[in-house]
Design a protein around this motif. Structure first.
Motif, short mmCIF file in Angstrom:
data_model
loop_
_atom_site.label_atom_id
_atom_site.label_comp_id
_atom_site.label_asym_id
_atom_site.label_seq_id
_atom_site.Cartn_x
_atom_site.Cartn_y
_atom_site.Cartn_z
N VAL A 247 0.71 -1.07 0.14
CA VAL A 247 0.00 -0.04 0.03
C VAL A 247 0.84 1.12 0.00
CG1 VAL A 247 -2.31 -1.14 1.03
CG2 VAL A 247 -0.35 0.05 2.45
N GLY A 248 2.08 1.23 0.63
CA GLY A 248 2.89 2.13 0.61
C GLY A 248 2.85 3.11 1.71
N PRO A 249 3.93 4.00 1.72
CA PRO A 249 4.18 4.98 3.06
C PRO A 249 2.83 5.82 3.14
CG PRO A 249 5.34 5.66 1.49
CD PRO A 249 5.05 4.38 0.78
N PHE A 250 2.14 6.30 2.24
CA PHE A 250 1.02 7.08 2.32
C PHE A 250 -0.32 6.50 2.65
CE2 PHE A 250 4.12 9.34 -0.29
CZ PHE A 250 4.81 10.18 0.66
N GLN A 251 -0.42 5.29 2.69
CA GLN A 251 -1.83 4.68 2.54
C GLN A 251 -1.71 3.74 3.89
OE1 GLN A 251 -4.79 5.08 1.01
NE2 GLN A 251 -3.98 6.85 0.25
N TRP A 252 -0.63 3.41 4.59
CA TRP A 252 -0.63 2.30 5.67
C TRP A 252 -1.00 2.98 7.00
CZ3 TRP A 252 -1.00 -2.50 6.18
CH2 TRP A 252 -0.79 -2.78 7.51
N PHE A 253 -2.28 2.71 7.39
CA PHE A 253 -2.76 3.08 8.51
C PHE A 253 -3.02 1.87 9.60
CE2 PHE A 253 -4.32 5.87 5.18
CZ PHE A 253 -3.83 6.96 5.61
N GLY A 254 -2.00 0.75 9.54
CA GLY A 254 -2.33 -0.29 10.26
C GLY A 254 -3.02 -1.31 9.81
N TRP A 255 -3.18 -2.38 10.32
CA TRP A 255 -3.77 -3.56 10.04
C TRP A 255 -5.09 -3.59 10.02
CZ3 TRP A 255 -0.07 -6.25 8.01
CH2 TRP A 255 1.29 -6.27 8.76
N PRO A 256 -5.68 -3.66 8.73
CA PRO A 256 -7.10 -3.43 8.53
C PRO A 256 -8.03 -4.84 8.78
CG PRO A 256 -6.11 -4.17 6.32
CD PRO A 256 -5.10 -4.19 7.31
N ASP A 257 -9.26 -4.56 8.94
CA ASP A 257 -10.27 -5.54 9.23
C ASP A 257 -10.37 -6.33 8.09
OD1 ASP A 257 -12.40 -7.13 9.41
OD2 ASP A 257 -13.78 -5.37 9.85
N PRO A 258 -9.76 -7.55 8.31
CA PRO A 258 -9.58 -8.48 7.07
C PRO A 258 -10.87 -9.14 6.48
CG PRO A 258 -9.41 -9.79 9.12
CD PRO A 258 -9.65 -8.41 9.44
N HIS A 259 -12.14 -8.71 7.13
CA HIS A 259 -13.50 -9.24 6.62
C HIS A 259 -14.30 -8.00 5.97
CE1 HIS A 259 -12.25 -13.12 8.21
NE2 HIS A 259 -12.35 -12.40 9.37
N GLY B 216 -2.41 18.94 10.06
CA GLY B 216 -2.77 17.90 11.11
C GLY B 216 -3.97 17.30 10.86
N SER B 217 -4.57 16.93 9.61
CA SER B 217 -5.82 16.10 9.38
C SER B 217 -5.57 14.81 9.23
CB SER B 217 -6.26 16.91 8.02
OG SER B 217 -5.16 16.41 7.13
N ASN B 218 -4.32 14.17 9.25
CA ASN B 218 -4.07 12.71 8.89
C ASN B 218 -3.22 12.25 10.08
OD1 ASN B 218 -4.29 10.14 7.56
ND2 ASN B 218 -3.48 11.08 5.65
N GLY C 292 1.93 7.14 13.93
CA GLY C 292 2.40 7.64 15.19
C GLY C 292 2.32 9.24 15.09
N GLN C 293 2.09 9.88 14.02
CA GLN C 293 2.15 11.38 13.98
C GLN C 293 1.13 11.95 13.16
OE1 GLN C 293 6.01 12.99 12.59
NE2 GLN C 293 6.37 10.93 11.65
N TRP C 294 0.84 13.08 13.25
CA TRP C 294 -0.12 13.97 12.59
C TRP C 294 0.65 14.50 11.23
CZ3 TRP C 294 -5.13 13.41 13.13
CH2 TRP C 294 -5.86 13.03 14.31
N HIS C 295 -0.19 14.25 10.09
CA HIS C 295 0.39 14.79 8.86
C HIS C 295 -0.63 15.71 8.02
CE1 HIS C 295 3.58 11.49 8.30
NE2 HIS C 295 2.75 10.68 9.36
N ASP C 296 -0.29 16.68 7.45
CA ASP C 296 -0.76 17.75 6.79
C ASP C 296 -1.31 16.99 5.30
OD1 ASP C 296 -0.14 19.24 8.42
OD2 ASP C 296 1.29 20.46 7.16
N SER C 297 -2.61 17.41 4.88
CA SER C 297 -3.03 16.96 3.66
C SER C 297 -3.15 18.05 2.63
CB SER C 297 -4.35 16.03 3.91
OG SER C 297 -4.13 15.20 4.66
N VAL C 298 -3.03 17.78 1.27
CA VAL C 298 -3.31 18.83 0.53
C VAL C 298 -4.80 18.40 -0.28
CG1 VAL C 298 -2.71 19.89 -1.76
CG2 VAL C 298 -1.00 19.01 -0.22
N THR D 250 -4.63 14.34 -0.48
CA THR D 250 -3.29 13.37 -0.13
C THR D 250 -2.43 14.13 0.60
OG1 THR D 250 -1.65 12.00 -1.65
CG2 THR D 250 -2.18 14.43 -2.22
N ASP D 251 -1.45 13.44 1.29
CA ASP D 251 -0.36 13.77 2.10
C ASP D 251 0.43 14.76 1.19
OD1 ASP D 251 2.53 13.54 3.21
OD2 ASP D 251 1.22 12.38 4.71
N VAL D 252 0.99 15.96 1.97
CA VAL D 252 1.82 17.02 1.48
C VAL D 252 3.01 16.39 0.86
CG1 VAL D 252 0.63 18.77 2.82
CG2 VAL D 252 2.72 17.50 3.64
N GLU D 253 3.69 15.30 1.35
CA GLU D 253 4.65 14.75 0.79
C GLU D 253 4.55 13.65 -0.39
OE1 GLU D 253 6.86 12.95 4.00
OE2 GLU D 253 6.77 14.74 5.20
#
Length: 182
Positions: free
Chosen positions: A37-49, A157-159, A163-169, A133-136
């Motif tokens: 999924v890449g660094p901008f879409q990984w938000f932890g382990w998803p619900d597998p079902h 600080g929207s996302n 472990g930290q808050w990120h800005d989004s465009v 999307t993430d500013v980066e």
């Protein structure tokens, strides 16, 4: 991913289609892989079902949003999604995309997002579609701009991710904006 015949665009055969039940294992497999999924879409382990439940409920297409498979020829390349955002008197759509690693960097995302914009404007009454999307995430910002979106601002600080808050465009496109051709 298949090679593109000489003289044709690498995204000439990009299309969107409803997600079938047999597509679910591939999608959930990618979503459970942080590297995929890449660094901008990984938000932890998803619900597998989750996807299977959502597919059983409405085939992943409902009045408040949906998901479609992005394909290149017969191959799955990822998916696009949209969700309804209520406003004071109507609504607009917020959309996103996730491409599989082997599909990135070839213009498929730009084309898929153009197709989704055309689909939503053709089949819903909305006047606005937005994406963020993430500013980066510079590649996605370029893809949105090529797809006809206008950069509208930064949400500080929207996302919360890793472990930290990120800005989004935030990007937007209106029904009255010139629509780029696929």
């Amino acid at each position: 991913m298949t090679d593109t015949p000489a003289g044709t665009s690498p995204h000439a055969d990009v299309s969107l289609r409803p997600i079938g039940e047999d597509d679910l294992p591939v999608i959930t497999g990618y979503l459970a892989d942080p590297a995929a999924v890449g660094p901008f879409q990984w938000f932890g382990w998803p619900d597998p079902h989750r996807w299977k439940r959502d597919w059983a409920e409405n085939g992943l297409l409902g009045p408040d949003g949906g998901r479609l498979l992005v394909t290149r020829g017969a191959e799955s390349a990822g998916f696009v999604a949209w969700r309804k955002i209520p406003s004071a008197t109507s609504f607009y759509w917020n959309m996103g995309i996730l491409l599989w690693p082997q599909a990135r960097g070839h213009g498929l995302g730009t084309q898929a997002q153009r197709l989704l914009v055309r689909y939503l404007f053709a089949h819903t009454l909305t006047a606005r579609i937005e994406a963020d999307t993430d500013v980066e995430n510079h590649a996605e910002q370029r893809a949105l701009e090529k797809a006809g979106f206008t950069r509208e601002g930064v949400l500080r600080g929207s996302n919360f991710r890793d472990g930290q808050w990120h800005d989004s465009v935030v990007y937007g496109i209106l029904r009255t904006d010139p629509q780029p051709t696929p």
